[in-house]
Structures are given as C-alpha cells and as structure tokens.
Scaffold this motif. Sequence first.
Motif, short mmCIF file in Angstrom:
data_model
loop_
_atom_site.label_atom_id
_atom_site.label_comp_id
_atom_site.label_asym_id
_atom_site.label_seq_id
_atom_site.Cartn_x
_atom_site.Cartn_y
_atom_site.Cartn_z
N ASP A 338 0.82 -1.22 0.00
CA ASP A 338 0.00 0.00 0.00
C ASP A 338 0.85 1.26 0.00
OD1 ASP A 338 -2.30 -1.50 -0.02
OD2 ASP A 338 -2.74 -1.25 2.12
N ALA A 339 2.08 1.16 0.53
CA ALA A 339 2.98 2.31 0.58
C ALA A 339 3.79 2.47 -0.70
CB ALA A 339 3.93 2.19 1.77
N GLY A 340 3.58 1.57 -1.65
CA GLY A 340 4.26 1.69 -2.94
C GLY A 340 5.51 0.84 -3.08
N PHE A 341 5.67 -0.14 -2.20
CA PHE A 341 6.84 -1.02 -2.28
C PHE A 341 6.48 -2.36 -2.95
CE2 PHE A 341 8.14 1.62 1.38
CZ PHE A 341 9.40 2.02 0.95
N ARG A 342 7.45 -2.92 -3.59
CA ARG A 342 7.35 -4.30 -4.07
C ARG A 342 8.18 -5.16 -3.13
NH1 ARG A 342 9.56 -3.86 -8.91
NH2 ARG A 342 11.60 -4.68 -8.28
N VAL A 343 7.56 -6.17 -2.54
CA VAL A 343 8.27 -7.08 -1.64
C VAL A 343 8.95 -8.15 -2.49
CG1 VAL A 343 8.09 -8.63 0.33
CG2 VAL A 343 6.59 -6.63 0.20
N ASP A 344 10.24 -8.01 -2.67
CA ASP A 344 10.98 -8.92 -3.55
C ASP A 344 11.26 -10.26 -2.89
OD1 ASP A 344 11.07 -7.05 -5.64
OD2 ASP A 344 12.82 -6.08 -4.76
N SER A 345 11.44 -10.25 -1.58
CA SER A 345 11.68 -11.52 -0.87
C SER A 345 11.42 -11.34 0.61
CB SER A 345 13.12 -12.00 -1.09
OG SER A 345 14.05 -11.10 -0.52
N ILE A 346 11.08 -12.45 1.28
CA ILE A 346 10.95 -12.49 2.74
C ILE A 346 11.81 -13.66 3.20
CG2 ILE A 346 9.43 -12.64 4.74
CD1 ILE A 346 7.11 -11.79 2.96
N THR A 347 12.88 -13.36 3.89
CA THR A 347 13.81 -14.41 4.33
C THR A 347 14.15 -14.23 5.81
OG1 THR A 347 15.70 -13.04 3.66
CG2 THR A 347 14.84 -14.62 2.04
N LYS A 348 14.78 -15.25 6.38
CA LYS A 348 15.28 -15.15 7.75
C LYS A 348 16.78 -14.91 7.70
CE LYS A 348 12.04 -17.59 10.70
NZ LYS A 348 11.90 -18.54 11.83
N PRO A 349 17.26 -13.77 8.19
CA PRO A 349 18.70 -13.51 8.19
C PRO A 349 19.45 -14.54 9.03
CG PRO A 349 17.45 -11.50 8.66
CD PRO A 349 16.50 -12.64 8.75
N VAL A 350 20.67 -14.83 8.66
CA VAL A 350 21.51 -15.76 9.41
C VAL A 350 21.64 -15.26 10.86
CG1 VAL A 350 23.84 -16.70 9.65
CG2 VAL A 350 22.81 -16.49 7.39
N GLY A 351 21.44 -16.17 11.81
CA GLY A 351 21.60 -15.83 13.21
C GLY A 351 20.44 -15.09 13.83
N SER A 352 19.33 -14.99 13.11
CA SER A 352 18.19 -14.22 13.59
C SER A 352 16.90 -15.04 13.47
CB SER A 352 18.05 -12.93 12.79
OG SER A 352 16.85 -12.26 13.11
N SER A 353 15.95 -14.74 14.35
CA SER A 353 14.62 -15.35 14.25
C SER A 353 13.64 -14.39 13.61
CB SER A 353 14.13 -15.76 15.64
OG SER A 353 14.16 -14.65 16.52
N GLN A 354 14.12 -13.24 13.14
CA GLN A 354 13.29 -12.22 12.52
C GLN A 354 13.04 -12.53 11.04
OE1 GLN A 354 12.32 -10.61 15.25
NE2 GLN A 354 13.29 -8.61 15.11
N ALA A 355 12.19 -11.72 10.44
CA ALA A 355 11.95 -11.81 9.00
C ALA A 355 12.52 -10.57 8.33
CB ALA A 355 10.46 -11.92 8.72
N HIS A 356 13.20 -10.77 7.20
CA HIS A 356 13.75 -9.67 6.42
C HIS A 356 12.91 -9.49 5.17
CE1 HIS A 356 17.00 -8.24 3.38
NE2 HIS A 356 16.32 -7.21 3.86
N TYR A 357 12.20 -8.36 5.10
CA TYR A 357 11.42 -8.00 3.92
C TYR A 357 12.30 -7.11 3.06
CZ TYR A 357 7.47 -9.31 6.97
OH TYR A 357 6.61 -9.98 7.81
N MET A 358 12.81 -7.63 1.96
CA MET A 358 13.64 -6.84 1.06
C MET A 358 12.73 -6.22 0.01
SD MET A 358 17.17 -7.74 -0.97
CE MET A 358 16.47 -8.29 -2.52
N CYS A 359 12.68 -4.90 -0.03
CA CYS A 359 11.72 -4.20 -0.85
C CYS A 359 12.37 -3.20 -1.81
CB CYS A 359 10.73 -3.43 0.04
SG CYS A 359 9.98 -4.41 1.35
N THR A 360 11.70 -2.98 -2.92
CA THR A 360 12.08 -1.94 -3.87
C THR A 360 10.80 -1.18 -4.26
OG1 THR A 360 11.88 -3.58 -5.64
CG2 THR A 360 14.10 -3.11 -4.82
N LYS A 361 10.98 -0.04 -4.90
CA LYS A 361 9.82 0.72 -5.33
C LYS A 361 9.08 0.03 -6.46
CE LYS A 361 10.99 5.50 -4.16
NZ LYS A 361 10.99 6.90 -4.66
#
Length: 364
Positions: A338-361
């Motif tokens: 909705d903010a105008g981003f394209r979510v290119d991938s959702i991954t778990k960074p090494v050593g983390s339990s978080q999610a990394h949303y890598m986005c571009t316009k």
Amino acid sequence: MAEAGEKETPEQFEKRFSTLVIHGFVSLSTSLGIQSGLFEALIKLKDEERTVKEIADTAGLKERYVKEWLGVMVAADIVDINPETEKYSLPPHRIPFFQSGSSVSDLGAVLTALPIFGGVYQKLLDCLKKDGPRGLSYSEYTDFHSMMSRFSSRWVLNHMVQDFIPSMPQIEEQMKSGIRILDLGCGRGSASLVFAESYPNSTVVGLDFSQEAINYGKERAKEKGLTNVEFVCEDAACISEDWNNTIDYIYTNDVIHDLAHADKILLALNRILKPDGVFSMIDPDCNTKHSENASNDYRSRLYTMSLFHCLPISLFFEGSVGLGTCWGREKATEFLKDAGFRVDSITKPVGSSQAHYMCTKKVK
C-alpha cells in the motif's frame, strides 16, 4: 502436554501451567542477577567454586541477598553447587549466555525487559479499561534504549556485515563504493556505527525520535572518530521533502511495528528512497492470525512484549494503526504494498529469528 489431536486432561494442564509459573519467577530472579552484576561476578571468578562471601564481595553486594539469589539459581540448575563444600560455580558452557554481545544468545538481554515491564504494570491495567488512557508514553519505560541496545548488539556485531549485507551482493558493492544509508529508528546507533565503520565510503544517517538515544550515538561516533555518520532526532513521519529520492538504502530493525502511524512513515520512506534503492525491513517473524501462531512458545514471548510495550506506546498517539509486535507477514506485506513497495523476498537472516522484507519501489 497432550499429543496432537488428543484432549488435554486437567492434570496435564496443571503440570504445564505450574511449569510456566515457576519459569516466570525464575526469569525475574535471573534478570536481577544480570542487572546487579552477579553473573558478571561469577564469570570474573571463572568456573572455580566460590563461597557466598567471595561472590558477594566481587559483585559489591550484600551477602545475605546474594545467598538467597544463589538459592534460586541452584534450584533452577543455572548455578552449580558442590554439596560437600557448599561452594558455587557457573559452568563454562553457560557463561556465554550471560555475556553482553555474546555470539551465543540474546536471551539474557531479553530477560532485562522484565523489570521494565513490571514498572508499567499498574498503568497498563488502566489502559485496558474502556475509560482508561489510550496507551503509554515512551518516557514511562526507563532504560528501554539500553535494553534494546543490548538485545540487538549481538546480531549486529556478529552478523550484520558478516552475513546480512553480503546476502544482498548488489547492496554490498554499492556500500563499498559509497552510497547514502538511512538507519531508521536507530536507537543508540549500533547498526549505524557498524555501517559507518565497515563502509567508510558511504554516508550513514541514524534517525530516531529519542534525544537520549541520539546523544548516545553521537558520543560513540565521536569516540570512534567516525566522520561519515550523523545522528538526527526527528519524527520519521515529518521527513522533509528535501530528502526525496536521496537515499540509496534504508534499514530498519524491530521498528516499524512500534510506529503509531506506520502507514504514513512507510509512504515517507518510499518517497525518500531513490527509484533504484532498496529498503530492508527486519521485523518479528510471525503470522497475522492468532490461530497460525498457536502452541508457539517464541511467539507467546513476542505477544507479551507487544502487550507490555509495543502496543501501548503505539496506541498512545491518536489515530494509531496499533500494529503490535505480531502484525505478521500477511499484514506487513499488505502495508508495504500500500505504501508503494514491491516485496521482492521475505527471508530469515543468518543468526536471527526475525523476518527480512527486502523491498524496492513499484514500477509505475
């Protein structure tokens, strides 16, 4: 616990509930040991057996209180005791869990949140009432930035430039050549400082609305002699239009779900990001529906942290979207799009339990 598909008996629930309550009390005592310096004293004394007095004197604390604390730790099998000498020791394999910045775990840092949450317990009770306050001011949470800095530093120091940035080769090369980086919600600036030190050709801006945190970051940058990082105290929703299309890479970690007006801030981030820029949003990894988070101990911890901190500081502001820590992949993806981003991938960074949303316009 009952097997999948089986009905839980009252006895099974009693045992499970009893364990939960016991662990809550032990966690509080463990947090006290971390913040009082007792674990630090045990580590300083190495793994040799020591008396209560030796431990108390090393920590600079009262012997009688230390003896009671050691009782908790021995009963919980955290500290060992020799039954013949009644002396205590912290085994080597447990030591890293209580060392700040350890590469092993950030659980010790998480525990230090408990007294912070306890300090707002009564005020949170009022917030729950229909005629109570909307939420709690950030100022109600004493020493919160210090706790968050301890919590995030392990991953930042051990994985940021070693694993995370290299997982995005195009960004890593640009950082080496020199780009403009924004660390949004930088807190005390641990990530900003690592970016600045590791990529001297790049310019780093750490932005946070806490003046205390910004001042801390400035002092650390001065101590390190870094001239390619600046710290700015500002509300991200009010970023000037002068910033439009000027940022090559935006990084946020455990930030967006806390924001009262996350929708507006994501729009602002899209506005200031260059057309070919990248936005890395790191946030807790969960699902939006409660039913998809059921029977998950880790997510129960996240919901508790949300209930006692993330949600009330967000709802404090009028018109808050009230995301909470566990807004989940589905809602996060919706907000980003909705903010105008394209979510290119959702991954778990090494050593983390978080999610990394890598986005571009999004391409218009």
